[in-house]
Design a protein around this motif. Structure first.
Motif, short mmCIF file in Angstrom:
data_model
loop_
_atom_site.label_atom_id
_atom_site.label_comp_id
_atom_site.label_asym_id
_atom_site.label_seq_id
_atom_site.Cartn_x
_atom_site.Cartn_y
_atom_site.Cartn_z
N ASP A 89 1.19 -1.11 0.17
CA ASP A 89 0.09 -0.47 0.50
C ASP A 89 0.81 1.99 -0.22
N GLY A 90 2.19 1.06 -0.47
CA GLY A 90 2.69 2.10 -0.45
C GLY A 90 3.48 2.65 1.68
N LEU A 91 2.95 2.09 2.02
CA LEU A 91 3.73 2.42 3.77
C LEU A 91 4.57 1.54 4.47
N ALA A 92 5.28 1.75 5.14
CA ALA A 92 6.01 0.58 6.02
C ALA A 92 4.94 0.42 6.98
N ASP A 93 5.22 -1.17 7.18
CA ASP A 93 4.56 -1.92 8.29
C ASP A 93 5.76 -2.58 8.85
N PHE A 94 5.13 -2.99 10.40
CA PHE A 94 5.99 -3.23 11.20
C PHE A 94 5.45 -3.83 12.29
N ALA A 95 6.66 -5.09 13.08
CA ALA A 95 6.10 -6.17 13.69
C ALA A 95 6.72 -5.65 15.15
N VAL A 96 5.97 -6.53 15.71
CA VAL A 96 6.19 -6.13 17.32
C VAL A 96 6.90 -8.04 18.01
N GLY A 97 8.04 -7.95 18.14
CA GLY A 97 8.25 -9.29 19.05
C GLY A 97 7.94 -9.37 20.68
N ALA A 98 7.61 -10.64 21.09
CA ALA A 98 7.24 -11.14 22.31
C ALA A 98 7.68 -12.49 22.92
N THR A 99 8.45 -12.15 23.70
CA THR A 99 9.06 -13.19 23.94
C THR A 99 8.59 -14.02 24.94
N ARG A 100 8.37 -14.00 26.10
CA ARG A 100 7.57 -14.29 26.77
C ARG A 100 5.70 -14.19 26.37
N THR A 101 5.73 -14.48 25.45
CA THR A 101 3.66 -14.49 25.70
C THR A 101 3.65 -16.01 25.12
N SER A 102 2.68 -16.42 25.43
CA SER A 102 2.06 -17.55 24.90
C SER A 102 1.39 -17.61 23.69
N ALA A 103 1.24 -16.29 23.29
CA ALA A 103 -0.01 -16.29 22.01
C ALA A 103 -0.61 -17.23 22.39
N SER A 104 -1.68 -17.45 22.92
CA SER A 104 -2.61 -18.83 22.92
C SER A 104 -2.05 -20.11 22.29
N GLN A 105 -0.53 -20.41 22.60
CA GLN A 105 -0.24 -21.62 21.98
C GLN A 105 0.58 -22.11 23.23
N GLY A 106 0.79 -22.59 24.07
CA GLY A 106 1.48 -22.84 24.93
C GLY A 106 1.45 -22.51 25.72
N ASP A 107 2.56 -22.74 26.71
CA ASP A 107 2.21 -22.88 28.36
C ASP A 107 2.59 -21.88 28.90
N GLU A 108 2.01 -21.07 30.08
CA GLU A 108 2.45 -19.91 30.56
C GLU A 108 4.00 -19.83 30.88
N GLU A 109 4.43 -20.81 31.54
CA GLU A 109 5.43 -21.19 32.30
C GLU A 109 6.86 -21.69 30.93
N GLY A 163 6.01 -14.76 20.06
CA GLY A 163 5.58 -14.83 19.01
C GLY A 163 6.12 -13.09 19.05
N VAL A 164 5.73 -13.61 17.07
CA VAL A 164 5.91 -12.20 16.79
C VAL A 164 3.97 -11.47 16.23
N TYR A 165 3.93 -9.95 15.83
CA TYR A 165 2.79 -9.21 15.91
C TYR A 165 2.98 -8.32 14.77
N LEU A 166 2.01 -8.20 13.84
CA LEU A 166 2.78 -8.01 12.08
C LEU A 166 1.01 -7.05 12.36
N TYR A 167 1.67 -5.49 12.44
CA TYR A 167 0.63 -4.22 11.97
C TYR A 167 0.82 -3.56 10.84
N LEU A 168 -0.24 -3.61 10.19
CA LEU A 168 -0.17 -3.14 8.92
C LEU A 168 -0.23 -1.75 9.44
N SER A 169 0.72 -0.63 8.33
CA SER A 169 -0.19 1.01 8.42
C SER A 169 -1.01 1.06 8.15
N SER A 170 -2.05 0.32 6.84
CA SER A 170 -3.35 0.01 6.32
C SER A 170 -3.95 0.61 7.21
#
Length: 186
Positions: free
Chosen positions: A11-31, A36-43
């Protein structure tokens, strides 16, 4: 970790990602989180964003991976007009660590690496105890003319080698298949 990752949705706009090493991102054990890596689109607009508003959420392969310790973009390596992404998982496979080269998606979907619905990727793993934790793609360092077309060379840092002194690997591109830096180094 946070980083601009190029224009993934064209779309001509830079997108960005956020890394979160301590998240279970709903898949895995909290311990023993996968991370996870969260991708956000500038659009999608600017302003405050929650994890649930991410265009895609990618999670580590197993508990303890700590995916998202670094995020970066080497640019468009395969010539499809979409930037590729580099993300690290410092705890992958008993702290060997890994970095993933994620091909710029034509459609954005969430999922775990190696599972249905997950991103297309190449995985590079560290040696025993490496804990690969940062990665960059500075371009064609060896002058072989292979920048682009998956030819970038890669610098990868390791916090675990040499009694905590760390190490930096220089891996010559192209990187087109999974491999281990331990095998490559020997």
């Amino acid at each position: 970790a946070v980083g601009f990752v190029g224009d993934l949705d064209l779309d001509g706009l830079a997108d960005f990602a956020v890394g979160a090493t301590r998240t279970s991102a709903s898949q895995g054990d909290e311990e023993d989180p996968r991370g996870g890596v969260y991708l956000y689109l500038s659009s999608d607009g600017v302003g405050d964003r929650s994890a649930g508003e991410a265009a895609a959420i990618w999670v580590g392969e197993t508990g303890g991976d700590r995916l998202g310790s670094a995020v970066a973009s080497p640019g468009d390596l395969d010539g499809d007009g979409r930037a590729e992404l580099l993300v690290t998982a410092s705890g992958y496979h008993q702290d060997r660590g890994a970095f993933y080269l994620i091909y710029g998606p034509s459609t954005v979907s969430s999922g775990a690496f190696g599972e249905d619905g997950g991103p297309a990727f190449v995985r590079v793993t560290g040696a025993t105890g490496d804990g690969l934790d940062n990665v960059g793609a500075p371009g064609d360092l060896d002058g072989d003319g292979s920048a682009g077309a998956l030819g970038n060379d890669f610098l990868v840092s390791s916090y675990g080698q040499g009694d905590g002194a760390g190490r930096v690997y220089l891996a010559w591109g192209p990187v087109t298949d999974n491999f281990s830096l331990e095998d490559w180094r020997n």
